[in-house]
Design a protein around this motif. Structure first.
Motif, PDB file in Angstrom:
ATOM      1  N   GLN A   1       0.842  -1.395  -0.047  1.00  0.00           N
ATOM      2  CA  GLN A   1       0.084   0.035   0.182  1.00  0.00           C
ATOM      3  C   GLN A   1       0.713   1.230   0.153  1.00  0.00           C
ATOM      4  OE1 GLN A   1      -0.659  -2.492   2.380  1.00  0.00           O
ATOM      5  NE2 GLN A   1      -2.356  -3.271   0.812  1.00  0.00           N
ATOM      6  N   VAL A   2       2.048   1.144   0.814  1.00  0.00           N
ATOM      7  CA  VAL A   2       2.774   2.434   0.840  1.00  0.00           C
ATOM      8  C   VAL A   2       3.297   2.712  -0.497  1.00  0.00           C
ATOM      9  CG1 VAL A   2       5.008   3.469   1.982  1.00  0.00           C
ATOM     10  CG2 VAL A   2       3.488   2.025   3.241  1.00  0.00           C
ATOM     11  N   ARG A   3       3.633   1.627  -1.444  1.00  0.00           N
ATOM     12  CA  ARG A   3       4.274   2.044  -2.848  1.00  0.00           C
ATOM     13  C   ARG A   3       2.995   2.363  -3.693  1.00  0.00           C
ATOM     14  NH1 ARG A   3       6.466  -3.276  -2.598  1.00  0.00           N
ATOM     15  NH2 ARG A   3       8.587  -3.519  -1.664  1.00  0.00           N
ATOM     16  N   GLY A   4       1.735   2.381  -3.382  1.00  0.00           N
ATOM     17  CA  GLY A   4       0.742   2.916  -3.913  1.00  0.00           C
ATOM     18  C   GLY A   4       0.577   4.405  -4.002  1.00  0.00           C
ATOM     19  N   LEU A   5       1.002   4.812  -2.672  1.00  0.00           N
ATOM     20  CA  LEU A   5       0.926   6.187  -2.383  1.00  0.00           C
ATOM     21  C   LEU A   5       1.944   6.940  -2.991  1.00  0.00           C
ATOM     22  CD1 LEU A   5       0.161   5.663   1.049  1.00  0.00           C
ATOM     23  CD2 LEU A   5      -1.623   6.455  -0.786  1.00  0.00           C
ATOM     24  N   SER A   6       2.089   8.429  -3.188  1.00  0.00           N
ATOM     25  CA  SER A   6       3.071   9.163  -3.771  1.00  0.00           C
ATOM     26  C   SER A   6       3.307  10.436  -3.119  1.00  0.00           C
ATOM     27  CB  SER A   6       3.215   9.220  -5.256  1.00  0.00           C
ATOM     28  OG  SER A   6       2.133   9.831  -5.602  1.00  0.00           O
ATOM     29  N   PRO A   7       4.243  11.347  -3.031  1.00  0.00           N
ATOM     30  CA  PRO A   7       4.136  12.614  -2.876  1.00  0.00           C
ATOM     31  C   PRO A   7       3.027  13.418  -3.259  1.00  0.00           C
ATOM     32  CG  PRO A   7       6.587  12.089  -2.901  1.00  0.00           C
ATOM     33  CD  PRO A   7       5.821  10.766  -3.667  1.00  0.00           C
ATOM     34  N   SER A   8       2.981  13.116  -4.709  1.00  0.00           N
ATOM     35  CA  SER A   8       1.911  13.930  -5.558  1.00  0.00           C
ATOM     36  C   SER A   8       0.512  13.490  -5.421  1.00  0.00           C
ATOM     37  CB  SER A   8       2.195  13.515  -7.153  1.00  0.00           C
ATOM     38  OG  SER A   8       2.024  12.368  -7.476  1.00  0.00           O
ATOM     39  N   PHE A   9       0.283  12.290  -4.775  1.00  0.00           N
ATOM     40  CA  PHE A   9      -1.003  11.968  -4.367  1.00  0.00           C
ATOM     41  C   PHE A   9      -1.511  12.524  -3.251  1.00  0.00           C
ATOM     42  CE2 PHE A   9      -3.553   9.083  -1.800  1.00  0.00           C
ATOM     43  CZ  PHE A   9      -4.878   9.244  -2.475  1.00  0.00           C
ATOM     44  N   SER A  10      -0.251  12.444  -2.107  1.00  0.00           N
ATOM     45  CA  SER A  10      -0.506  12.915  -0.674  1.00  0.00           C
ATOM     46  C   SER A  10      -1.041  14.592  -0.977  1.00  0.00           C
ATOM     47  CB  SER A  10       0.787  12.932   0.017  1.00  0.00           C
ATOM     48  OG  SER A  10       1.022  11.701  -0.288  1.00  0.00           O
ATOM     49  N   LYS A  11      -0.297  15.173  -1.664  1.00  0.00           N
ATOM     50  CA  LYS A  11      -0.591  16.673  -2.226  1.00  0.00           C
ATOM     51  C   LYS A  11      -1.906  16.699  -2.592  1.00  0.00           C
ATOM     52  CE  LYS A  11       1.184  20.915  -4.327  1.00  0.00           C
ATOM     53  NZ  LYS A  11       2.213  21.420  -5.249  1.00  0.00           N
ATOM     54  N   LEU A  12      -2.455  16.015  -3.574  1.00  0.00           N
ATOM     55  CA  LEU A  12      -3.694  16.226  -4.365  1.00  0.00           C
ATOM     56  C   LEU A  12      -4.923  15.863  -3.054  1.00  0.00           C
ATOM     57  CD1 LEU A  12      -5.574  15.782  -7.061  1.00  0.00           C
ATOM     58  CD2 LEU A  12      -5.337  13.311  -6.466  1.00  0.00           C
ATOM     59  N   LEU A  13      -4.676  14.906  -2.371  1.00  0.00           N
ATOM     60  CA  LEU A  13      -5.490  14.274  -1.412  1.00  0.00           C
ATOM     61  C   LEU A  13      -5.772  15.533  -0.359  1.00  0.00           C
ATOM     62  CD1 LEU A  13      -7.583  12.352  -0.382  1.00  0.00           C
ATOM     63  CD2 LEU A  13      -5.810  11.309   0.912  1.00  0.00           C
ATOM     64  N   LEU A  14      -4.785  16.055   0.263  1.00  0.00           N
ATOM     65  CA  LEU A  14      -4.590  16.916   1.243  1.00  0.00           C
ATOM     66  C   LEU A  14      -5.011  18.310   0.761  1.00  0.00           C
ATOM     67  CD1 LEU A  14      -1.987  15.254   3.278  1.00  0.00           C
ATOM     68  CD2 LEU A  14      -3.986  15.657   4.017  1.00  0.00           C
ATOM     69  N   THR A  15      -4.741  18.518  -0.499  1.00  0.00           N
ATOM     70  CA  THR A  15      -5.266  19.970  -0.939  1.00  0.00           C
ATOM     71  C   THR A  15      -6.613  19.895  -1.062  1.00  0.00           C
ATOM     72  OG1 THR A  15      -3.130  20.099  -2.139  1.00  0.00           O
ATOM     73  CG2 THR A  15      -4.866  21.695  -3.017  1.00  0.00           C
ATOM     74  N   PHE A  16      -7.267  18.957  -1.757  1.00  0.00           N
ATOM     75  CA  PHE A  16      -8.525  18.795  -1.858  1.00  0.00           C
ATOM     76  C   PHE A  16      -9.270  18.925  -0.566  1.00  0.00           C
ATOM     77  CE2 PHE A  16     -12.032  15.355  -1.770  1.00  0.00           C
ATOM     78  CZ  PHE A  16     -12.982  16.112  -2.628  1.00  0.00           C
ATOM     79  N   LEU A  17      -8.878  18.005   0.604  1.00  0.00           N
ATOM     80  CA  LEU A  17      -9.569  17.984   1.983  1.00  0.00           C
ATOM     81  C   LEU A  17      -9.338  19.471   2.509  1.00  0.00           C
ATOM     82  CD1 LEU A  17      -8.422  14.639   3.032  1.00  0.00           C
ATOM     83  CD2 LEU A  17     -10.702  15.050   2.467  1.00  0.00           C
ATOM     84  N   GLN A  18      -8.273  20.193   2.188  1.00  0.00           N
ATOM     85  CA  GLN A  18      -8.225  21.458   2.980  1.00  0.00           C
ATOM     86  C   GLN A  18      -8.721  22.681   2.310  1.00  0.00           C
ATOM     87  OE1 GLN A  18      -4.392  21.106   5.509  1.00  0.00           O
ATOM     88  NE2 GLN A  18      -4.047  20.071   4.017  1.00  0.00           N
ATOM     89  N   GLU A  19      -8.729  22.443   1.072  1.00  0.00           N
ATOM     90  CA  GLU A  19      -9.178  23.658   0.158  1.00  0.00           C
ATOM     91  C   GLU A  19     -10.191  23.560  -0.800  1.00  0.00           C
ATOM     92  OE1 GLU A  19      -5.602  25.076  -1.959  1.00  0.00           O
ATOM     93  OE2 GLU A  19      -4.278  24.784   0.026  1.00  0.00           O
ATOM     94  N   ALA A  20     -10.810  22.454  -1.128  1.00  0.00           N
ATOM     95  CA  ALA A  20     -11.676  22.281  -2.209  1.00  0.00           C
ATOM     96  C   ALA A  20     -12.762  21.475  -1.895  1.00  0.00           C
ATOM     97  CB  ALA A  20     -10.818  21.618  -3.498  1.00  0.00           C
ATOM     98  N   VAL A  21     -13.024  21.195  -0.673  1.00  0.00           N
ATOM     99  CA  VAL A  21     -14.393  20.569  -0.082  1.00  0.00           C
ATOM    100  C   VAL A  21     -15.405  21.497   0.578  1.00  0.00           C
ATOM    101  CG1 VAL A  21     -15.249  18.674   1.273  1.00  0.00           C
ATOM    102  CG2 VAL A  21     -13.049  18.417   0.188  1.00  0.00           C
ATOM    103  N   PRO A  22     -16.625  21.749  -0.076  1.00  0.00           N
ATOM    104  CA  PRO A  22     -17.284  22.660   0.435  1.00  0.00           C
ATOM    105  C   PRO A  22     -18.278  21.814   1.635  1.00  0.00           C
ATOM    106  CG  PRO A  22     -18.430  21.709  -1.688  1.00  0.00           C
ATOM    107  CD  PRO A  22     -16.800  21.163  -1.254  1.00  0.00           C
ATOM    108  N   LEU A  23     -17.579  21.445   2.680  1.00  0.00           N
ATOM    109  CA  LEU A  23     -18.191  20.558   3.756  1.00  0.00           C
ATOM    110  C   LEU A  23     -17.491  20.813   5.031  1.00  0.00           C
ATOM    111  CD1 LEU A  23     -18.881  17.065   2.268  1.00  0.00           C
ATOM    112  CD2 LEU A  23     -20.520  18.528   2.938  1.00  0.00           C
ATOM    113  N   ARG A  24     -18.097  20.909   5.993  1.00  0.00           N
ATOM    114  CA  ARG A  24     -17.342  21.100   7.456  1.00  0.00           C
ATOM    115  C   ARG A  24     -16.822  19.761   7.728  1.00  0.00           C
ATOM    116  NH1 ARG A  24     -21.214  22.784  11.935  1.00  0.00           N
ATOM    117  NH2 ARG A  24     -19.137  23.976  12.640  1.00  0.00           N
ATOM    118  N   MET A  25     -15.325  19.707   7.590  1.00  0.00           N
ATOM    119  CA  MET A  25     -14.768  18.547   7.867  1.00  0.00           C
ATOM    120  C   MET A  25     -14.181  18.515   9.107  1.00  0.00           C
ATOM    121  SD  MET A  25     -14.822  17.399   4.762  1.00  0.00           S
ATOM    122  CE  MET A  25     -13.489  16.258   4.552  1.00  0.00           C
TER     123      MET A  25
END
Length: 293
Positions: free
Chosen positions: A178-202
């Protein structure tokens, strides 16, 4: 707090109850007057922002106003951040439809949503990213697209707009596969999405059952975690009592030390609900910047 009965594997799109509106008044400043003024102001701001293309009906604008506590300027900034995110990740999200990830939902048990809300009325999303996840069958990009589709449906629920969402990430059995399935670019994508582009109260993020190798995942995630998320992020390992300080065991399945039955459903059961809102997802695909992607 008393919660409305949830239909299994569907969302509740009816207007919020008086009880819910009282929560929104207390937490989000929502009163009939504030709501009406904020909708009018955001609509005006949107009409003046000629580079943006979004719907402007009342219900649609509430999707952005509620997580922004009814401040129209903040809601417009969120709409712009979402437009930026879509533009920057155009190939990944262009014309995304539930059908594109049908097999990821039907054949794999990675993403799940509890059929019940917790005592605070929040939706709980469970992501199994340990041994359950086969990154060769469901790549990190496909995993992200599943999250994305789920969030588009969740935003249609007034109760979720008001009470928010809790994310539980279950890393049981995590290995190098699973670790190999992740990457710095995916981590950035996911965390940018969750912190900046989700119109929901996280509201909260809970990391569970993480083995020692999780440190490698954390090294990937850490550079992209902002202050606000840091304050809402909790690590519990296998100590479910720590989780229960945040989510009542009466609202959790046996898998997480709760008193509800062990999970016997998965994203396969939820897929028809995602598919049901294909039209909303297609409309959303057209929102963002007015010209081009």
């Amino acid at each position: 707090m008393k919660t409305t009965a949830q239909p299994p594997f569907d969302i509740v799109t009816e207007p919020p109850s008086q009880e819910l509106l009282e929560v929104s008044r207390h937490e989000l400043r929502e009163t009939p007057e504030v709501r009406e003024q904020a909708i009018l102001k955001l609509r005006e701001l949107l009409h003046n922002a000629t580079d943006l293309h979004y719907a402007d009906d009342d219900d649609f604008l509430l999707v952005f106003l509620r997580p922004c506590h009814f401040y129209p300027d903040s809601a417009l900034k969120m709409m712009r951040r979402i437009a930026d995110f879509k533009k920057n990740n155009y190939p990944l999200m262009h014309n995304l439809a539930p059908e594109d990830e049908k097999l990821s939902f039907i054949d794999h048990k990675i993403v799940n949503v509890l059929t019940n809300r917790d005592s605070k009325g929040r939706r709980i999303l469970i992501v199994s990213c340990g041994a359950v996840w086969d990154p060769k069958a469901v790549t990190a990009e496909k995993l992200f697209r599943m999250f994305y589709l789920v969030h588009l449906v969740a935003q249609l629920e007034p109760a979720t707009q008001i009470n928010g969402v809790v994310i539980v990430m279950d890393f049981e059995g995590l290995s190098l596969k699973q670790v190999r399935g992740l990457s710095p670019s995916f981590s950035k994508l996911l965390l940018t999405f969750l912190q900046e582009a989700v119109p929901l109260r996280m509201k909260e993020f809970h990391i569970l059952k993480q083995p020692y190798i999780f440190n490698m995942v954390w090294t990937l995630f850490k550079p992209f975690i902002g202050e606000k998320l840091k304050k809402r992020l909790y690590f519990h390992g296998s100590d479910m009592k720590k989780l229960h300080k945040h989510i009542d065991p009466a609202d959790l399945p046996k898998n997480y030390g709760g008193t509800r039955p062990a999970l016997d459903y998965s994203s396969r059961d939820w897929y028809p609900c995602i598919e049901k809102y294909t039209e909303h997802i297609q409309r959303w695909n057209g929102y963002g910047y007015a010209a081009g992607p």
